[in-house]
Write a protein that holds these residues in place. Structure first.
Motif, mmCIF file in Angstrom:
data_model
loop_
_atom_site.group_PDB
_atom_site.id
_atom_site.type_symbol
_atom_site.label_atom_id
_atom_site.label_comp_id
_atom_site.label_asym_id
_atom_site.label_seq_id
_atom_site.Cartn_x
_atom_site.Cartn_y
_atom_site.Cartn_z
ATOM 1 N N GLU A 104 -21.916 -3.537 27.045
ATOM 2 C CA GLU A 104 -21.012 -4.630 26.679
ATOM 3 C C GLU A 104 -21.742 -5.691 25.854
ATOM 4 O O GLU A 104 -21.187 -6.243 24.907
ATOM 5 C CB GLU A 104 -20.423 -5.256 27.954
ATOM 6 C CG GLU A 104 -19.070 -5.882 27.726
ATOM 7 C CD GLU A 104 -18.341 -6.145 29.036
ATOM 8 O OE1 GLU A 104 -17.861 -7.271 29.192
ATOM 9 O OE2 GLU A 104 -18.277 -5.238 29.890
ATOM 10 N N GLY B 193 -16.495 2.870 22.435
ATOM 11 C CA GLY B 193 -16.396 1.502 22.927
ATOM 12 C C GLY B 193 -17.370 1.234 24.059
ATOM 13 O O GLY B 193 -18.512 1.712 24.047
ATOM 14 N N ASN B 194 -16.905 0.494 25.063
ATOM 15 C CA ASN B 194 -17.786 0.098 26.167
ATOM 16 C C ASN B 194 -17.865 1.152 27.272
ATOM 17 O O ASN B 194 -18.058 0.816 28.440
ATOM 18 C CB ASN B 194 -17.323 -1.236 26.758
ATOM 19 C CG ASN B 194 -17.637 -2.403 25.840
ATOM 20 O OD1 ASN B 194 -18.614 -2.363 25.097
ATOM 21 N ND2 ASN B 194 -16.806 -3.425 25.858
ATOM 22 N N TYR C 263 -20.375 3.699 19.078
ATOM 23 C CA TYR C 263 -19.638 2.571 19.661
ATOM 24 C C TYR C 263 -18.203 2.520 19.148
ATOM 25 O O TYR C 263 -17.270 2.238 19.905
ATOM 26 C CB TYR C 263 -20.351 1.248 19.388
ATOM 27 C CG TYR C 263 -19.749 0.115 20.190
ATOM 28 C CD1 TYR C 263 -20.028 0.000 21.552
ATOM 29 C CD2 TYR C 263 -18.856 -0.779 19.608
ATOM 30 C CE1 TYR C 263 -19.448 -1.006 22.309
ATOM 31 C CE2 TYR C 263 -18.277 -1.784 20.363
ATOM 32 C CZ TYR C 263 -18.571 -1.891 21.715
ATOM 33 O OH TYR C 263 -17.983 -2.870 22.469
ATOM 34 N N GLU C 264 -18.020 2.821 17.870
ATOM 35 C CA GLU C 264 -16.661 2.847 17.316
ATOM 36 C C GLU C 264 -15.798 3.897 18.014
ATOM 37 O O GLU C 264 -14.600 3.717 18.190
ATOM 38 C CB GLU C 264 -16.718 3.131 15.810
ATOM 39 C CG GLU C 264 -17.166 1.937 14.990
ATOM 40 C CD GLU C 264 -17.386 2.279 13.529
ATOM 41 O OE1 GLU C 264 -17.298 3.482 13.177
ATOM 42 O OE2 GLU C 264 -17.654 1.350 12.741
ATOM 43 N N LYS D 122 -23.797 -3.342 22.557
ATOM 44 C CA LYS D 122 -22.889 -2.533 21.732
ATOM 45 C C LYS D 122 -23.641 -1.490 20.896
ATOM 46 O O LYS D 122 -24.362 -0.667 21.420
ATOM 47 C CB LYS D 122 -22.002 -3.436 20.883
ATOM 48 C CG LYS D 122 -21.126 -4.374 21.724
ATOM 49 C CD LYS D 122 -20.238 -5.237 20.875
ATOM 50 C CE LYS D 122 -19.194 -5.991 21.705
ATOM 51 N NZ LYS D 122 -19.770 -6.836 22.776
ATOM 52 N N ASP D 123 -23.439 -1.542 19.540
ATOM 53 C CA ASP D 123 -24.019 -0.478 18.712
ATOM 54 C C ASP D 123 -25.535 -0.527 18.659
ATOM 55 O O ASP D 123 -26.176 0.465 18.317
ATOM 56 C CB ASP D 123 -23.424 -0.494 17.301
ATOM 57 C CG ASP D 123 -23.603 -1.813 16.587
ATOM 58 O OD1 ASP D 123 -23.635 -1.800 15.351
ATOM 59 O OD2 ASP D 123 -23.707 -2.854 17.261
#
Length: 326
Positions: A68, A84-85, A80-81, A71-72
């Motif tokens: 969280e 996501g989390n 990540y795209e 991220k990337d």
């Protein structure tokens, strides 16, 4: 924001009715008071069992919190795209002192519809095998749902399943939908999608210590099963010393085996992904950014996407599974 570095996580130990002692005796991991340890979860983003960092400045933080925040930087931009989390892979060691249940996992579409979850495609690397050990992967003949149900209801399901004799070093790729079970006497490293959804088809009429049979998912499994017969269920590869050997590529992970007796440099700067090392044999020191991280058999290391060039130094040699998302 804290700087990311190679991460170790606290092992999560799982007591299983079919588990044994090899996690302790072979991998030298202490599972304490559990009677039998069937699985260890080494890197997990599964909500009920999220891994916690064991080393360095981020010690005590959960993988979910790291993802969280970073991220990337942790997992890579494209990863990540896409996810996501939710950390996309789950890494386990499995000790089958008895046969596991015959089971199947749903694909992404079915899992999303039924459970709001990812499906479960996985791979197995056999670390150690007792003489005569075997496993089941897929069907031995072409069947349809009607034939399958008849065989299941008559107690003859194994007549149409493909059983393979196995030894250390064998690899099996199991896409979602493939009926399978790990057989008695096998110690396995498993790389899989982040999912804990299993449809149990047959459990050999076992009972737990209270005399209860485990739940079966007969109806749920029907729509999940791939009924086709395939020409080869084993992943064929040629072991080579001191080279990276490719094992598996799929949309969810790419895995190589690295069996080295000498030091090696790795450049991950072109990767848009985290990298996971699973140490199967021996030991090494991973050197990065002036720091050294000791890794031995039975341990795993998560290299964040920001970790680019590393050195693997060894005196006794090592064998590791290297996994990432391409």
């Amino acid at each position: 924001m804290s700087t990311l570095y190679p991460l170790k996580f606290k092992t999560i130990y799982k007591d299983k009715i079919w588990g044994g002692q090899k996690i302790k005796t072979y991998l030298h991991k202490d599972f304490g008071d559990l009677p039998n340890c069937g699985e260890t979860w080494e890197i997990s983003g599964v909500k009920s069992d999220v891994s916690v960092v064991e080393n360095g400045a981020l010690q005590g933080q959960s993988l979910a919190a790291l993802l969280e925040e970073h991220k990337d930087a942790l997992v890579g931009k494209s990863v990540y795209e896409r996810f996501g989390n939710e950390f996309p892979l789950l890494v386990k060691f499995i000790d089958a002192n008895e046969d596991l249940s015959i089971q199947v996992h749903p694909d992404d579409e079915l899992a999303r519809k039924r459970h709001n979850s990812f499906g479960k495609t996985e791979m197995w690397y056999v670390i150690e095998a007792d003489p005569g050990s075997s496993l089941i992967a897929g069907f031995s003949e072409e069947v349809d749902e009607k034939t399958y149900v008849e065989k299941l209801n008559s107690g003859n399901l194994t007549d149409i399943l493909n059983r393979e004799d196995v030894k250390a070093g064998d690899v099996f790729f199991l896409p979602a939908g493939r009926v399978h079970t790990i057989g008695k006497g096998l110690l396995i490293a498993e790389i899989q999608q982040t999912s804990d959804i299993t449809y149990r088809i047959y459990d050999f009429d076992r009972v737990d210590d209270k005399g209860n049979k485990r739940e079966l998912h007969t109806e749920e499994a029907l729509a999940a099963i791939d009924y086709k017969k395939y020409p080869n269920y084993r992943t064929d590869y040629t072991p080579v010393k001191n080279e990276d050997v490719h094992l598996v590529s799929c949309p969810y992970f790419t895995t190589n085996v690295m069996d080295y007796t000498e030091n090696v440099s790795k450049d991950y700067s072109a990767f848009d992904s985290f990298v996971i090392h699973v140490c199967l044999e021996g030991s090494y020191e991973l050197q990065y950014n002036g720091e050294s991280y000791a890794v031995k058999m039975g341990e795993c290391l998560l290299l964040p996407n920001t970790v680019d060039k590393v050195e693997l130094k060894t005196s006794q040699g090592f064998k590791i599974l290297e996994s990432y998302i391409a």
